[in-house]
Write a protein that holds these residues in place. Structure first.
Motif, mmCIF file in Angstrom:
data_model
loop_
_atom_site.group_PDB
_atom_site.id
_atom_site.type_symbol
_atom_site.label_atom_id
_atom_site.label_comp_id
_atom_site.label_asym_id
_atom_site.label_seq_id
_atom_site.Cartn_x
_atom_site.Cartn_y
_atom_site.Cartn_z
ATOM 1 N N ALA A 169 0.857 -1.184 0.000
ATOM 2 C CA ALA A 169 0.000 0.000 0.000
ATOM 3 C C ALA A 169 0.893 1.232 0.000
ATOM 4 O O ALA A 169 1.695 1.423 0.915
ATOM 5 C CB ALA A 169 -0.927 0.007 1.211
ATOM 6 N N CYS A 170 0.806 2.041 -1.033
ATOM 7 C CA CYS A 170 1.589 3.272 -1.135
ATOM 8 C C CYS A 170 0.759 4.414 -0.562
ATOM 9 O O CYS A 170 -0.398 4.603 -0.960
ATOM 10 C CB CYS A 170 1.939 3.563 -2.590
ATOM 11 S SG CYS A 170 2.921 2.275 -3.392
ATOM 12 N N ALA A 171 1.331 5.159 0.372
ATOM 13 C CA ALA A 171 0.614 6.251 1.023
ATOM 14 C C ALA A 171 1.315 7.573 0.743
ATOM 15 O O ALA A 171 2.542 7.663 0.791
ATOM 16 C CB ALA A 171 0.518 6.011 2.523
ATOM 17 N N TYR A 172 0.523 8.609 0.452
ATOM 18 C CA TYR A 172 1.041 9.942 0.178
ATOM 19 C C TYR A 172 0.155 10.950 0.908
ATOM 20 O O TYR A 172 -1.072 10.866 0.838
ATOM 21 C CB TYR A 172 1.025 10.238 -1.323
ATOM 22 C CG TYR A 172 1.673 9.169 -2.165
ATOM 23 C CD1 TYR A 172 3.032 9.184 -2.422
ATOM 24 C CD2 TYR A 172 0.918 8.116 -2.685
ATOM 25 C CE1 TYR A 172 3.640 8.197 -3.184
ATOM 26 C CE2 TYR A 172 1.506 7.127 -3.447
ATOM 27 C CZ TYR A 172 2.866 7.160 -3.697
ATOM 28 O OH TYR A 172 3.454 6.180 -4.445
ATOM 29 N N SER A 173 0.776 11.908 1.596
ATOM 30 C CA SER A 173 0.014 12.897 2.362
ATOM 31 C C SER A 173 0.149 14.269 1.724
ATOM 32 O O SER A 173 1.211 14.630 1.203
ATOM 33 C CB SER A 173 0.527 12.959 3.809
ATOM 34 O OG SER A 173 0.391 11.697 4.436
ATOM 35 N N LEU A 174 -0.926 15.050 1.780
ATOM 36 C CA LEU A 174 -0.890 16.409 1.251
ATOM 37 C C LEU A 174 -1.991 17.240 1.901
ATOM 38 O O LEU A 174 -2.934 16.703 2.498
ATOM 39 C CB LEU A 174 -1.031 16.424 -0.266
ATOM 40 C CG LEU A 174 -2.366 16.049 -0.902
ATOM 41 C CD1 LEU A 174 -2.379 16.508 -2.369
ATOM 42 C CD2 LEU A 174 -2.608 14.555 -0.862
ATOM 43 N N ASP A 175 -1.827 18.554 1.803
ATOM 44 C CA ASP A 175 -2.792 19.497 2.354
ATOM 45 C C ASP A 175 -3.724 19.948 1.240
ATOM 46 O O ASP A 175 -3.284 20.417 0.190
ATOM 47 C CB ASP A 175 -2.060 20.711 2.948
ATOM 48 C CG ASP A 175 -3.020 21.806 3.398
ATOM 49 O OD1 ASP A 175 -3.383 21.813 4.577
ATOM 50 O OD2 ASP A 175 -3.401 22.641 2.557
#
Length: 343
Positions: free
Chosen positions: A230-236
């Motif tokens: 599972a690839c996770a990416y965070s952003l606003d």
């Protein structure tokens, strides 16, 4: 696509392991390729394989650049080479695997903070403040250690042939700028402490960084089928922490693409195109979709397994297109995102 960086669209910069081959820029808006300008190649550390220049791409579209020969450290604006921002020199670069985040756009009149987050399993970060207005002064770089505690993890000692335990020190894995409030003077970031928990990291010019864990958890999705990665990416997005999850099975097929606002799955992100993946495995950002001819409410994701660009409609959760931006580039390295600055 124009070859000048003054009107750079969302693009992928693709380097080859063949030093004689030109670095290529892939225009995500119209699907065209063109040779990479020398100044772009140099600032991204691609001209000599990164021996002289090192760079960190940010979600604000600017790139932090460090020159190992002169120690010059600056923020480079790929849209306009005349608007670079000089920062205090880094006497030595942070270790490989670090990432960079800006607390706000460098055009913020209240100033901003530059943070370099240490690699996985590293608890250090480096930061400096840049004041707004005409003075444009910077503080010196400071190094800060985050003591996040840890836990004993079961391990097997092959030499001794017995079970053992090792101390695993927790570290931050992703850093996402929190949109500043009007007139706000404290730079804030969301930082991921574990796949399901986060905190807010604050920076002030008058005190050391402070961390406040948040009571809310981040959702970790469980798709209907078993996934191996599972690839996770965070952003606003609009001042809220969002996490992009891409679930992949053992055959490297995508099972599910989802965007969560904290613990709630969302079906719409408006006229935005999210971009994630590539050379920086934790990179994520967005730009206005219609303005750049992209699919609204979408995700443009570079699969780390094959360097292909996958386009997903977030609302319908459908795969719209699979593009091969690296096709024809011998020994292509994972491409690097460059996205236009936006308000």
């Amino acid at each position: 696509m124009a070859t000048t960086t003054s009107s750079l669209p969302p693009c992928l910069v693709i380097a080859s392991d063949d030093r004689k081959a030109a670095t290529i820029v892939y225009n995500v808006s119209d699907g065209t390729h063109c040779p990479c300008e020398k100044i772009m190649s140099d600032n991204l550390g691609l001209g000599d394989g990164g021996k002289r220049m090192r760079s960190w791409v940010t979600s604000h579209g600017w790139v932090l650049v460090w020159d190992s020969t002169t120690l010059a450290t600056f923020l480079w604006n790929p849209q306009d080479n005349e608007k670079n921002i000089t920062l205090p020199p880094l006497s030595r670069p942070p270790p490989a695997g670090t990432s960079c985040a800006l607390s706000s756009a460098p055009t913020n009149p209240n100033g901003f903070t530059v943070v370099i987050l240490g690699p996985s399993k590293d608890t250090a970060l480096w930061y400096c403040h840049y004041s707004g207005g005409g003075a444009g002064r910077s503080s010196e770089w400071a190094r800060h250690e985050n003591d996040l505690g840890g836990s004993w993890v079961p391990s097997f000692d092959l030499c001794a042939g017995e079970n053992n335990k090792v101390w695993y020190k927790r570290s931050m894995t992703r850093l996402v700028p929190l949109s500043p409030r009007r007139g706000g003077m404290v730079a804030k970031f969301y930082c991921t402490l574990s796949p399901a928990k986060y905190a807010v990291l604050g920076f002030s010019s008058s005190s050391p960084p402070s961390m406040k864990p948040r009571p809310h958890e981040i959702a970790v999705p469980a798709p209907g089928e078993t996934y191996s990665q599972a690839c996770a990416y965070s952003l606003d997005i609009a001042g809220e922490l969002h996490t992009v999850w891409v679930s992949i099975d053992a055959s490297e097929a995508v099972l599910d693409v989802a965007i969560y606002r904290r613990s709630v799955r969302v079906g719409g992100i408006g006229d935005r195109a999210n971009m994630a993946g590539g050379a920086n495995s934790s990179f994520a950002g967005w730009c206005p979709a219609s303005e750049h001819g992209l699919l609204p409410n979408s995700l443009y994701w570079v699969n780390p397994c094959d360097n292909r660009l996958y386009v997903y409609d977030v609302g319908a959760n459908t795969e719209e297109e699979v593009i091969e931006p690296c096709k024809g580039v011998a020994g292509a390295a994972p491409p690097c995102w460059l996205i236009p600055p936006h308000a």
